[in-house]
Write a protein that holds these residues in place. Structure first.
Motif, PDB file in Angstrom:
ATOM      1  N   LYS A   1       0.753  -0.933   0.181  1.00 25.90           N
ATOM      2  CA  LYS A   1       0.008  -0.310   0.167  1.00 25.90           C
ATOM      3  C   LYS A   1       0.752   1.618  -0.341  1.00 25.90           C
ATOM      4  O   LYS A   1       1.270   2.117  -0.682  1.00 25.90           O
ATOM      5  N   THR A   2       1.989   0.991   0.956  1.00 25.19           N
ATOM      6  CA  THR A   2       2.342   2.454   1.134  1.00 25.19           C
ATOM      7  C   THR A   2       3.001   2.586  -0.487  1.00 25.19           C
ATOM      8  O   THR A   2       3.536   3.871  -1.009  1.00 25.19           O
ATOM      9  N   THR A   3       3.622   1.646  -0.284  1.00 20.06           N
ATOM     10  CA  THR A   3       4.725   1.594  -2.041  1.00 20.06           C
ATOM     11  C   THR A   3       3.915   2.314  -3.165  1.00 20.06           C
ATOM     12  O   THR A   3       3.884   2.841  -3.552  1.00 20.06           O
TER      13      THR A   3
ATOM     14  N   PHE B   1       2.961  11.299   5.817  1.00 13.70           N
ATOM     15  CA  PHE B   1       3.898   9.298   5.205  1.00 13.70           C
ATOM     16  C   PHE B   1       3.340   8.792   6.456  1.00 13.70           C
ATOM     17  O   PHE B   1       2.680   9.093   7.481  1.00 13.70           O
ATOM     18  N   GLN B   2       3.336   7.087   6.249  1.00 15.05           N
ATOM     19  CA  GLN B   2       2.806   6.386   7.626  1.00 15.05           C
ATOM     20  C   GLN B   2       3.835   6.480   8.747  1.00 15.05           C
ATOM     21  O   GLN B   2       3.468   6.478   9.960  1.00 15.05           O
ATOM     22  N   VAL B   3       5.122   6.738   8.289  1.00 11.13           N
ATOM     23  CA  VAL B   3       6.310   6.878   9.082  1.00 11.13           C
ATOM     24  C   VAL B   3       6.530   8.271   9.182  1.00 11.13           C
ATOM     25  O   VAL B   3       7.062   9.141   8.040  1.00 11.13           O
TER      26      VAL B   3
ATOM     27  N   LEU C   1      -3.680   9.563   2.060  1.00 12.20           N
ATOM     28  CA  LEU C   1      -3.367   9.677   3.538  1.00 12.20           C
ATOM     29  C   LEU C   1      -3.032   7.943   4.258  1.00 12.20           C
ATOM     30  O   LEU C   1      -3.876   7.047   3.685  1.00 12.20           O
ATOM     31  N   ASP C   2      -1.958   7.752   4.517  1.00 10.95           N
ATOM     32  CA  ASP C   2      -1.347   6.521   4.346  1.00 10.95           C
ATOM     33  C   ASP C   2      -1.234   6.432   6.468  1.00 10.95           C
ATOM     34  O   ASP C   2      -0.565   6.813   7.203  1.00 10.95           O
ATOM     35  N   GLU C   3      -2.384   5.527   6.753  1.00 10.03           N
ATOM     36  CA  GLU C   3      -2.185   5.421   8.164  1.00 10.03           C
ATOM     37  C   GLU C   3      -2.297   6.398   8.949  1.00 10.03           C
ATOM     38  O   GLU C   3      -1.679   6.786  10.027  1.00 10.03           O
ATOM     39  N   THR C   4      -2.860   7.436   8.738  1.00 10.09           N
ATOM     40  CA  THR C   4      -2.897   8.585   9.987  1.00 10.09           C
ATOM     41  C   THR C   4      -3.864   7.904  10.928  1.00 10.09           C
ATOM     42  O   THR C   4      -4.280   9.457  11.714  1.00 10.09           O
TER      43      THR C   4
END
Ligand SMILES: Nc1ncnc2c1ncn2[C@@H]1O[C@H](COP(=O)(O)OP(=O)(O)OP(=O)(O)O)[C@@H](O)[C@H]1O
Ligand SMILES: [Mg+2]
Lengths: 240, 291, 327
Positions: free
Chosen positions: A42-44, A84-86, A160-163
C-alpha cells in the motif's frame, strides 16, 4: 471523470515484486479505501504515485496528464498531497512553521502563507499547539500535522497513509471527522490506507483490496467485506 | 619504458601502504557510519611516538611499532568513548556533529604536535634509509618494500580478525545493522569504541612504517586524512577489498599523473577521481547518497 | 521563525555601535586590524551558516568561494593592472558562478558525502591556482600596494559587507526561500512532498552564501594587498574555521556566527599575545589548540552553540550563582 488512474503499475525491489500489475481509478470527489495485509504494497503504491520511487512499469495518469515520470515536487504542485505512514515532521520547526513551509507552495507572500496556515491550523484542530516544536508532539499530533502539511499545499487529491494508527478512541473520532470534512468542506478527493476496519469501512465510498502487491478485488465496503478472498487474506485474522 | 615500470612499481608499493590507511577508515566508516576526519592525525600521533622513540631512546622505528600501535589504539578508544559516542544520542541541528567532532579532535592533535615538536620536518636516519635495489634501471626502495610487505600482513590479519573471530563477527554484525546486533546481545557501544581503536591502530602501524620513507611534520595528518577518505570512497564504502583497490588506484593515479602529466597537480589527481567516482558511479554510491 | 519585529532595537543599536566604535576610541592599528578580522569572520561564518546551518548542506569547502572572490580581485590586477577595487563588484558574482558550477556536482551528494565533495573541490582549486602561474602568478602570489595606510576605511567597508550578509539572512529567512531552506535541512523527502524543489533551493542558498564569501575574499585582497593560493583557499584556516565559527556561535541562528567570530578572534589574540604579555611566552603557541578544545567542548555540551543554547547557559550560570549564595 476519474481524477487519478493507475494503469498496470508494477514495482520491483530487486527480486521482490512489491506492487504487481495494479490498476485502479479514483473518481473525483470520492474516498477510496486501499486495504491489504502488512507488507502488501500500500505504502509503495503511494510512493509510486508521488514518485518517491520510479515505477518499474505501468503508467500513472492524474487529471489527464501522465505523471509517471514527473518529480516528487512537481507532483505536489500539480495537486497531489500525501501523508507519511512513518511521519516526517520538520522536527525543529514549530507546528505553525511546518504548515507555513507547505503553504508557500501556493502563496508567495508571508502574509498569504500566514493566512493559509491559520486556516489549516484551525481546520485540523492544531491551533493550540501551533507554537510547539513539531518534533515534540505526541503521536496523534504528529499524524494530524502530516494531514495539515498536505492540506496547506491545497491538493485536489490527498493520499492518507495510516493517519489513524496509534490513536486512542477519542482521537480516532476526531480524526474521522477531520477526514470527512476534508472531502465535504474542501472538496478534496482522498485515497486512504488504514488498518482499522471501523475507519476504513465507515469512511470509504469504494475499497480496493490488494495482497502481495496484487489486486484481489474492488467494490463497495459491503461487497469487499463479504469477499471470501479478502476475508481469507486479510480480514480473517482481524475479524476474529 | 623504464619510466613506466618505475612509476608502476612505486605506485603499487605506495598503494599497499595507502590500502592500510583506507582499511582503517573503511572499518570505521562501516561501523560508526561517520567520516573520520582525524584519521591522518592519529597516524601522525603514532609517527611522533615512533620518531620520539628513535630520537630520544634510539629505538629502531620498526621496533617501536610495539609502542606506537598500543598508544594510538588506547588514545583512539578514549576519544571515541568520551567524545564520539556521547554524541549519538544528542540532538543537534547538523546531523554531522560526529564528523565535526573529529575535526575538532584532529585540530587539537595537530596543534598539540606543533606545540610539542614544532613545525619542523623530521625524519629518521637508519641503516636502511635510502637503500634501494636496482633491477635493471628500475629501483625499489627497501624501506618501501618492507612497508609494503607489512601492509600485506596487516591486511591479511584484518581479514582473519573480521572473518574468523567472534569479535570480527560482532563488528560485521554491528556494521550491517546496529539495532539487530544489539538485540543479538552485541554491545554496539563497545564494538564502536573497539572499532575506532582498531582502525586507528592500523594507521598507526602504517604511520610507523612510513617513517623511514616520508618526512614527518604536524600537518602530515590532515594530508593523510584527505588521502584516507579518497581511498575509501574510490574503493567503495566499508569494503575491505575496496580499500585495497582504492589505495592502489590512488597511488597509481598520483605516480602516473606526476610522471606523465604535471607533478604540481600530484595531490589533485586523487581528488578529481574522487569527485568523479562520488558523482558518476551511482552503483557504488546508492548506499551512500541516501544515508 | 517568529514574527517579532524584523529588525529589533538592539540590532540597530549593535550596528550603530559598530559604526561609531572607531570614533569613540582611539584604537591602535593592531586593534583596528582585529576589528577588521572579526568582521571578516562574521561574513564567512554567517555565509557558511546560511548554507549549512539553515539549509543543512554542510560545506567543508567554503574557502573555494573566499578564494575565488579574492582572485576575482587579484587576477585582473595581475594580468591587466585593473584596480582591485573592481573586485567588490566581481568577487561576489564570480563566487556565485563557481557556486552554481560546483552545485551541479556536489548537490548530487548527501550528508557527509556533500561535505567531502565540497572539501575536495576547494582543494582542487587550491592546487590549480598554485599551478597556473600564467593566470595567478602561482605560489608567488599577487601583490598590490594598498590604497590607504589607515585601516579605518577598510573597517567601514567590511562592516558594510558584514551588515549586508546578516541582513541577507534576515530577509531571506522571512520569505518562502527561508522556509524552504529549513524544510530541506529538516527532511529533504518531506520537503519534496510539499512541493519544494530541493535542488533549486539548494542552489539559491549556495548562491547567496557564496556571494558574500566571495565579497569577503575580494575585500581580503584589497585590504591585505597580497594573496596566494595557500592562504585564500586554505582548508584549515578558511574552510574549517568558517565551520567552527558557526558551530561555536550557533548554527541556524542569525547572530551565532557573529558571536562565534568574536570569540574566535578574541581567543586567538589573547593566546597569541600570551595574554597581552602577562603569561609566559610559550602560551602563544597554544591558540589553535585551545580553540580546538573549545570546539570539542561546544559540540559536547552546547550543541546549539552559544546563541542557540543561551538559555541553557543562563540557567547553568544562574544555578551556580544560587548555590554559591546558599553557601
Ligand atoms: N525501499 C524499499 N526497498 C525494498 N523493499 C521495499 C522498500 N519499500 C518497501 N519494500 C517492500 O515492499 C513490500 C511492500 O511494502 P509496503 O510498505 O508498501 O507495504 P504496506 O502495505 O504499506 O504495509 P504496512 O501495512 O505494514 O504499512 C514489503 O515487502 C516491503 O518490505
Ligand atoms: Mg504502509
Amino acid at each position: 471523470m476519474s481524477i487519478l488512474s493507475l494503469k498496470n503499475v508494477t514495482k520491483n525491489f530487486g527480486g521482490l515484486t512489491a506492487v504487481n500489475n495494479v490498476s485502479f481509478d479514483v473518481e473525483e470527489g470520492e474516498i477510496l479505501g486501499l486495504i491489504g495485509p502488512n507488507g502488501s504494497g500500500k505504502t509503495t503504491i503511494f510512493n509510486l504515485i508521488n514518485h518517491f520511487f520510479p515505477v518499474s512499469s505501468g503508467d500513472i495518469i492524474f487529471k489527464g496528464n501522465n505523471i509517471t515520470h514527473k518529480k516528487t515536487h512537481e507532483i505536489a504542485m500539480l495537486g497531489i498531497g500525501r501523508t507519511f505512514q512513518v511521519v516526517k515532521p520538520l522536527k525543529r520547526l514549530s507546528v505553525a512553521d511546518n504548515i507555513m513551509a507547505a503553504a508557500f507552495s501556493r502563496e508567495s507572500t508571508f502574509e498569504g502563507a500566514k493566512r493559509v496556515t491559520r486556516e489549516v491550523l484551525e481546520f485540523t484542530h492544531l491551533d493550540h499547539v501551533a507554537h510547539q516544536k513539531a518534533g515534540g508532539l505526541p503521536i496523534a499530533g504528529r499524524k494530524r500535522l502530516e494531514i495539515a502539511k498536505a492540506l496547506a499545499t491545497r491538493p485536489t487529491l490527498l493520499l492518507l497513509d495510516e493517519t489513524a494508527a496509534g490513536l486512542n478512541p477519542a482521537e480516532l473520532d476526531e480524526a474521522i471527522d477531520i477526514i470527512r470534512a476534508i472531502r465535504s468542506d474542501l472538496g478534496i478527493t482522498i485515497i486512504i490506507v488504514e488498518h482499522i476496519m471501523k475507519v476504513i469501512m465507515n469512511i470509504s465510498d469504494r475499497i480496493h483490496a490488494i495482497a502481495y502487491g496484487t489486486t484481489i478485488t474492488e467494490g463497495s465496503p459491503a461487497e469487499v467485506a463479504a469477499n471470501p478472498t479478502v476475508i481469507e487474506a486479510y480480514l480473517g485474522s482481524d475479524y476474529h | 619504458m623504464e619510466m613506466f615500470l618505475q612509476s608502476l612499481i612505486s605506485g603499487l608499493l605506495v598503494g599497499g601502504l595507502y590500502a592500510i590507511i583506507g582499511l582503517g577508515m573503511s572499518l570505521i566508516m562501516g561501523v560508526l557510519k561517520i567520516i573520520n576526519l582525524a584519521h591522518g592525525q592519529l597516524m601522525m600521533v603514532a609517527m611522533y611516538v615512533s620518531w620520539s622513540a628513535w630520537n630520544y631512546l634510539g629505538i629502531d622505528p620498526y621496533l617501536s611499532v610495539v609502542l606506537s600501535v598500543p598508544f594510538t589504539f588506547y588514545l583512539a578508544k578514549f576519544l571515541s568513548k568520551y567524545l564520539l559516542n556521547p554524541l549519538i544520542e544528542k540532538d543537534s541541528i547538523l546531523p554531522e556533529n560526529q564528523v565535526l567532532m573529529t575535526v575538532g579532535i584532529g585540530m587539537v592533535l595537530v596543534e598539540l604536535a606543533r606545540f610539542l615538536f614544532t613545525s619542523d620536518y623530521r625524519s629518521v636516519q637508519t641503516s636502511y634509509t635510502g637503500q634501494a635495489w636496482d633491477l635493471g634501471g628500475v629501483s625499489i626502495s627497501i624501506p618501501l618494500l618492507i612497508a609494503f610487505i607489512v601492509s600485506l600482513l596487516l591486511t591479511a590479519g584484518l581479514f582473519y580478525l573480521l572473518m574468523k573471530t567472534d569479535l570480527g563477527r560482532s563488528i560485521r554484525a554491528t556494521a550491517q545493522d546496529r539495532l539487530a546486533a544489539s538485540l543479538m546481545g552485541v554491545s554496539a557501544e563497545k564494538i564502536t569504541v573497539l572499532t575506532y581503536g582498531i582502525g586507528s591502530a592500523l594507521i598507526a602501524a602504517a604511520g610507523t612504517f612510513f617513517l623511514p620513507i616520508f618526512y614527518l611534520y604536524p600537518d602530515v595528518g590532515p594530508e593523510f586524512t584527505a588521502k584516507a577518505f579518497v581511498i575509501t570512497i574510490l574503493g567503495g564504502l566499508g569494503s575491505t577489498v575496496g580499500a585495497i583497490t582504492g589505495g592502489i588506484v590512488l597511488a597509481l593515479a598520483e605516480t602516473f599523473g606526476a610522471t606523465y602529466l604535471s607533478s604540481g597537480y600530484r595531490d589533485a589527481y586523487g581528488l578529481v577521481i574522487f569527485l568523479l567516482v562520488l558523482v558518476f558511479l551511482p552503483g557504488g554510491l546508492k548506499s551512500l547518497t541516501k544515508v | 521563525m517568529h514574527n517579532d519585529k524584523f529588525i529589533s532595537k538592539s540590532e540597530i543599536g549593535i550596528f550603530i555601535f559598530a559604526l561609531v566604535l572607531p570614533f569613540i576610541f582611539d584604537f591602535s592599528p593592531y586593534i583596528q586590524g582585529l576589528l577588521i578580522f572579526v568582521m571578516l569572520w562574521v561574513v564567512l561564518g554567517t555565509s557558511w551558516n546560511l548554507l549549512a546551518g539553515y539549509t543543512g548542506q554542510v560545506s567543508f569547502g567554503h574557502a573555494a568561494f573566499f578564494g575565488i572572490g579574492a582572485y576575482a580581485a587579484g587576477v585582473p590586477f595581475f594580468l591587466f593592472k585593473v584596480s582591485p577595487w573592481w573586485g567588490l563588484l566581481f568577487g561576489g558574482i564570480t563566487a556565485v558562478i563557481l557556486g552554481y558550477l560546483l552545485g551541479i556536482v556536489v548537490f548530487r551528494l548527501r550528508g557527509p558525502y556533500f561535505a567531502l565533495g565540497t572539501l575536495a573541490a576547494a582543494e582542487i582549486l587550491r592546487i590549480a591556482f598554485g599551478q597556473e602561474e600564467w593566470l595567478t602568478n602561482g605560489h608567488n602570489g599577487i601583490l598590490y600596494i594598498t590604497t590607504w595606510v589607515s585601516k579605518y576605511p577598510y573597517y567601514f567597508i567590511i562592516l558594510a559587507i558584514a551588515a549586508g550578509t546578516i541582513l541577507t539572512v534576515k530577509v531571506v529567512m522571512r520569505r518562502r526561500e527561508g522556509y524552504y531552506f529549513l524544510s530541506i535541512r529538516e527532511d529533504e523527502d518531506a520537503a519534496s512532498a510539499i512541493g519544494i524543489n530541493a535542488s533549486k533551493y539548494k542552489n539559491i542558498s549556495m548562491g547567496l552564501s557564496s556571494f558574500w564569501a566571495g565579497m569577503a575574499g575580494a575585500f581580503y585582497f584589497i585590504y591585505m594587498g597580497f594573496i596566494d593560493p595557500e592562504t585564500v583557499f586554505a582548508l584549515h584556516n578558511i574552510s574549517i574555521i568558517s565551520i567552527l565559527v558557526g558551530i561555536i556561535g550557533g548554527v541556524g541562528t542569525i547572530w551565532g556566527p557573529a558571536i562565534g567570530a568574536i570569540i574566535m578572534v578574541l581567543l586567538q589574540e589573547t593566546f597569541r599575545s600570551a595574554f597581552f604579555g602577562f603569561a609566559p611566552q610559550w602560551v602563544s603557541g597554544m591558540h589553535a589548540f585551545v580553540f580546538g578544545l573549545l570546539v570539542i567542548f561546544v559540540i559536547l555540551y552546547l550543541p546549539g552553540g552559544v546563541v542557540g543554547d543561551w538559555d541553557l547557559i543562563k540557567k547553568k550560570l544562574h544555578l551556580k550563582r544560587k548555590s554559591e549564595m546558599k553557601k
